[in-house]
Design an enzyme around this catalytic site. Structure first.
Site, short mmCIF file in Angstrom:
data_model
loop_
_atom_site.label_atom_id
_atom_site.label_comp_id
_atom_site.label_asym_id
_atom_site.label_seq_id
_atom_site.Cartn_x
_atom_site.Cartn_y
_atom_site.Cartn_z
N TYR A 11 44.69 31.47 39.38
CA TYR A 11 43.89 30.22 39.38
C TYR A 11 43.08 30.06 38.08
CZ TYR A 11 40.12 27.06 40.96
OH TYR A 11 39.21 26.05 41.08
N PHE A 80 41.88 39.00 34.09
CA PHE A 80 41.66 38.29 35.36
C PHE A 80 42.27 39.04 36.55
CE2 PHE A 80 41.69 34.79 32.24
CZ PHE A 80 40.50 34.16 32.57
N ASN A 99 43.67 48.71 43.03
CA ASN A 99 44.22 47.61 42.21
C ASN A 99 43.23 47.17 41.13
OD1 ASN A 99 46.52 45.71 41.91
ND2 ASN A 99 44.90 44.20 42.20
N SER A 124 31.45 38.52 38.69
CA SER A 124 31.14 37.54 39.74
C SER A 124 29.66 37.56 40.05
CB SER A 124 31.94 37.94 40.99
OG SER A 124 31.46 37.28 42.12
N TYR A 149 35.29 44.42 47.65
CA TYR A 149 35.65 43.56 46.51
C TYR A 149 34.49 43.48 45.53
CZ TYR A 149 35.89 39.40 43.70
OH TYR A 149 35.83 38.54 42.63
N LYS A 153 33.74 44.81 41.38
CA LYS A 153 33.22 44.04 40.23
C LYS A 153 32.04 44.78 39.60
CE LYS A 153 36.25 41.10 40.25
NZ LYS A 153 37.18 40.99 39.15
P1 NAD Z 1 43.94 34.74 41.46
O1 NAD Z 1 44.30 35.61 42.60
O2 NAD Z 1 44.36 33.32 41.50
O3 NAD Z 1 44.45 35.38 40.08
C1 NAD Z 1 44.58 36.77 39.89
C2 NAD Z 1 45.99 37.01 39.35
O4 NAD Z 1 46.15 38.40 39.09
C3 NAD Z 1 47.08 36.61 40.34
O5 NAD Z 1 47.99 35.77 39.68
C4 NAD Z 1 47.73 37.95 40.74
O6 NAD Z 1 49.12 37.79 40.96
C5 NAD Z 1 47.41 38.83 39.55
N1 NAD Z 1 47.28 40.26 39.84
C6 NAD Z 1 46.49 40.85 40.77
N2 NAD Z 1 46.62 42.19 40.71
C7 NAD Z 1 47.50 42.46 39.70
C8 NAD Z 1 48.04 43.66 39.15
N3 NAD Z 1 47.73 44.87 39.63
N4 NAD Z 1 48.93 43.55 38.14
C9 NAD Z 1 49.28 42.34 37.64
N5 NAD Z 1 48.80 41.18 38.13
C10 NAD Z 1 47.92 41.24 39.14
O7 NAD Z 1 42.34 34.85 41.29
P2 NAD Z 1 41.35 33.94 40.45
O8 NAD Z 1 40.58 33.11 41.40
O9 NAD Z 1 42.05 33.30 39.33
O10 NAD Z 1 40.37 35.06 39.93
C11 NAD Z 1 40.55 35.65 38.65
C12 NAD Z 1 39.50 36.73 38.45
O11 NAD Z 1 38.20 36.15 38.57
C13 NAD Z 1 39.56 37.86 39.47
O12 NAD Z 1 39.25 39.06 38.80
C14 NAD Z 1 38.46 37.50 40.45
O13 NAD Z 1 37.95 38.63 41.07
C15 NAD Z 1 37.44 36.87 39.53
N6 NAD Z 1 36.55 35.94 40.21
C16 NAD Z 1 37.07 34.93 40.95
C17 NAD Z 1 36.21 34.04 41.61
C18 NAD Z 1 36.76 32.95 42.48
O14 NAD Z 1 36.03 32.46 43.34
N7 NAD Z 1 38.00 32.51 42.30
C19 NAD Z 1 34.82 34.20 41.48
C20 NAD Z 1 34.33 35.24 40.69
C21 NAD Z 1 35.20 36.11 40.05
C1 WQD Z 2 30.72 28.94 50.05
C2 WQD Z 2 29.81 28.42 51.16
C3 WQD Z 2 30.10 29.59 53.25
C4 WQD Z 2 34.17 28.31 54.06
C5 WQD Z 2 32.93 33.98 47.66
C6 WQD Z 2 32.87 35.45 47.32
C7 WQD Z 2 32.27 35.66 45.96
C8 WQD Z 2 32.97 34.81 44.89
C9 WQD Z 2 33.11 33.39 45.33
C10 WQD Z 2 34.65 36.11 43.81
C11 WQD Z 2 29.22 29.56 52.01
C12 WQD Z 2 30.50 28.14 53.39
C13 WQD Z 2 32.92 28.47 53.47
C14 WQD Z 2 34.25 27.61 55.28
C15 WQD Z 2 31.88 27.26 55.21
N1 WQD Z 2 34.31 35.27 44.65
N2 WQD Z 2 31.81 27.96 54.04
N3 WQD Z 2 33.10 27.10 55.81
O1 WQD Z 2 30.90 32.96 49.98
O2 WQD Z 2 29.82 31.88 47.94
O3 WQD Z 2 31.61 33.48 47.64
O4 WQD Z 2 33.68 33.32 46.63
O5 WQD Z 2 34.00 36.82 43.13
O6 WQD Z 2 32.38 37.00 45.68
O7 WQD Z 2 32.08 36.10 48.29
O8 WQD Z 2 32.16 31.26 48.57
O9 WQD Z 2 33.65 29.39 49.09
O10 WQD Z 2 33.61 31.38 50.65
O11 WQD Z 2 31.65 29.86 50.60
O12 WQD Z 2 30.88 26.78 55.75
O13 WQD Z 2 35.33 27.46 55.86
O14 WQD Z 2 30.60 27.66 52.07
O15 WQD Z 2 29.46 30.04 54.41
O16 WQD Z 2 27.92 29.17 52.36
P1 WQD Z 2 31.02 32.42 48.62
P2 WQD Z 2 32.87 30.48 49.74
#
Ligand code: NAD
Ligand code: WQD
Length: 338
Positions: A11, A80, A99, A124, A149, A153
């Site tokens: 993503y 990522f 992982n 995050s 998770y 981080k």
């Molecule tokens: P995503 O799952 O869409 O993208 C991660 C990609 O990494 C995927 O395409 C997956 O196939 C690949 N992948 C996972 N493990 C792998 C491995 N061992 N080898 C090769 N490829 C691998 O996730 P995203 O939402 O794009 O998140 C990207 C990064 O940002 C992640 O590290 C996630 O923890 C961090 N992050 C995401 C969010 C969020 O809410 N989306 C918030 C904070 C931090």
């Molecule tokens: C947002 C708000 C829920 C779904 C998570 C991870 C965090 C980070 C981002 C990676 C909250 C509410 C949600 C639903 C709801 N990821 N909600 N109904 O919890 O802030 O964070 O994603 O690093 O580590 O914990 O994001 O989108 O899940 O929730 O009411 O069906 O929406 O309770 O208040 P969150 P979220």
């Protein structure tokens, strides 16, 4: 000179690859497709007119990773690749530690051996837990996250700080708040696999009729409307911050750099505000019901992102409604693909 983007078909990774290509970086993607699909590569090409190099393997496979470093003149990495489902991490902690941390360490070993610097880590806001004060600054004390998770981080950050100091490397830890939205072309976005856990994908599927109702997890929080508050940042704004952070690292004359940035909008929105903004932005209905609080949820988190503005010249300026409009366009695109 190429930038390794791990998880580059995911993503946030795919949006960042677009921004890198638009800024004339050569991009090498490693992604094992564990949470993404190959068509995203074609769509990146459609959006940018350029096709990045792509290698589909698991980063835990050191020998394959070494071959990529042999084949390209890698000058930096944006990492990522990780598993990211909070709930799943509680059921399968070892899979998450293995992982997220082994793949990180494997890349750092290559950096060490080959004398490469410039490493960007996807961290995050989860590392802050429920912070005592809003907005959250980079200096706000960290709290041990509840989920495995989240712990990966926090551990990833510690590993990188030690690595930077011991081996004189330049690293950036980017702490994302809540990324939302899709590319304006509607060719890239989040691929929710199974029932979405995150708010905006669930709202989208509810508006599309895939889910009957959104469950709002709690309306008894100490906030104005009782629902929890987060900082929702548009994914293209977030992607652009990576290019800025990379450019800053590359331009730095210092041997050792540890840059930490909050990436958010600085605005908090409640769950109900998101639902209403979605309805307004897309002229759709999002039926919902109020449920009990979700275990592990915090009340409120929003960023002070002034440091990124000051030091990177970056600011998230897309509005919540604009971001939510792109999400709906992406949903329609996914439906058109069948
Ligand atoms: P995503 O799952 O869409 O993208 C991660 C990609 O990494 C995927 O395409 C997956 O196939 C690949 N992948 C996972 N493990 C792998 C491995 N061992 N080898 C090769 N490829 C691998 O996730 P995203 O939402 O794009 O998140 C990207 C990064 O940002 C992640 O590290 C996630 O923890 C961090 N992050 C995401 C969010 C969020 O809410 N989306 C918030 C904070 C931090
Ligand atoms: C947002 C708000 C829920 C779904 C998570 C991870 C965090 C980070 C981002 C990676 C909250 C509410 C949600 C639903 C709801 N990821 N909600 N109904 O919890 O802030 O964070 O994603 O690093 O580590 O914990 O994001 O989108 O899940 O929730 O009411 O069906 O929406 O309770 O208040 P969150 P979220």
């Amino acid at each position: 000179m190429a930038i390794l983007v791990t998880g580059g078909l995911g993503y946030i990774g795919s949006h960042t690859v677009v921004e890198l290509l638009n800024n004339n970086f050569e991009v090498v993607i490693v992604d094992d497709l564990s949470n993404s699909e190959k068509f995203i590569l074609d769509n990146i090409e459609e959006v940018t007119g350029k096709r990045p190099y792509f290698f589909p393997f698991d980063l835990k496979r050191k020998e394959l990773l070494a071959q990529v470093f042999d084949a390209f003149d890698i000058t930096g990495c944006i990492n990522f690749a990780a598993f990211k489902a909070v709930g799943e991490s509680q059921e399968k902690p070892l899979d998450y530690y293995e992982n997220n941390l082994f793949s990180l360490i494997n890349i750092l070993q290559e950096f060490k051996q080959r004398n490469i610097s410039n490493f960007i880590f996807s961290s995050s806001c989860t590392v802050y837990g429920q912070a005592d004060q809003m907005p959250i600054e980079e200096s706000t004390p960290l709290k041990t996250p509840e989920s495995s998770y989240g712990k990966t981080k926090q551990m990833g950050e510690e590993i990188l700080k030690d690595f930077a100091v011991a081996h004189h490397k330049k690293i950036a830890l980017l702490r994302y708040f809540n990324p939302i939205g899709a590319h304006p072309s509607a060719l890239l976005g989040e691929l929710p696999i199974g029932v979405p856990n995150n708010l905006v994908p669930y709202v989208t599927q509810t508006a599309a009729g895939i889910r009957e109702k959104l469950n709002i997890w709690g309306n008894d929080y100490p906030t104005e409307d009782g629902t929890a508050i987060r900082d929702y940042i548009y994914v293209v704004d977030l992607a652009k911050a990576h290019v800025k952070a990379l450019q800053k690292l590359m331009a730095s004359d210092e041997e050792t750099v540890i840059d930490i940035f909050n990436l958010g909008t600085g605005r908090g929105s409640s769950v109900l505000e998101v639902v209403e903004a979605y309805e307004r932005a897309n002229n759709v209905a999002v039926p919902y019901q109020i449920c009990e609080r979700r275990a592990g949820d915090i009340t409120i988190a929003y960023a002070n992102a002034d440091k990124a503005e000051r030091e990177l010249g970056w600011k998230a300026d897309t509005t919540l409604e604009e971001a939510l409009r792109t999400t709906w366009e992406w949903q329609k695109y996914l439906e058109s693909r069948g």
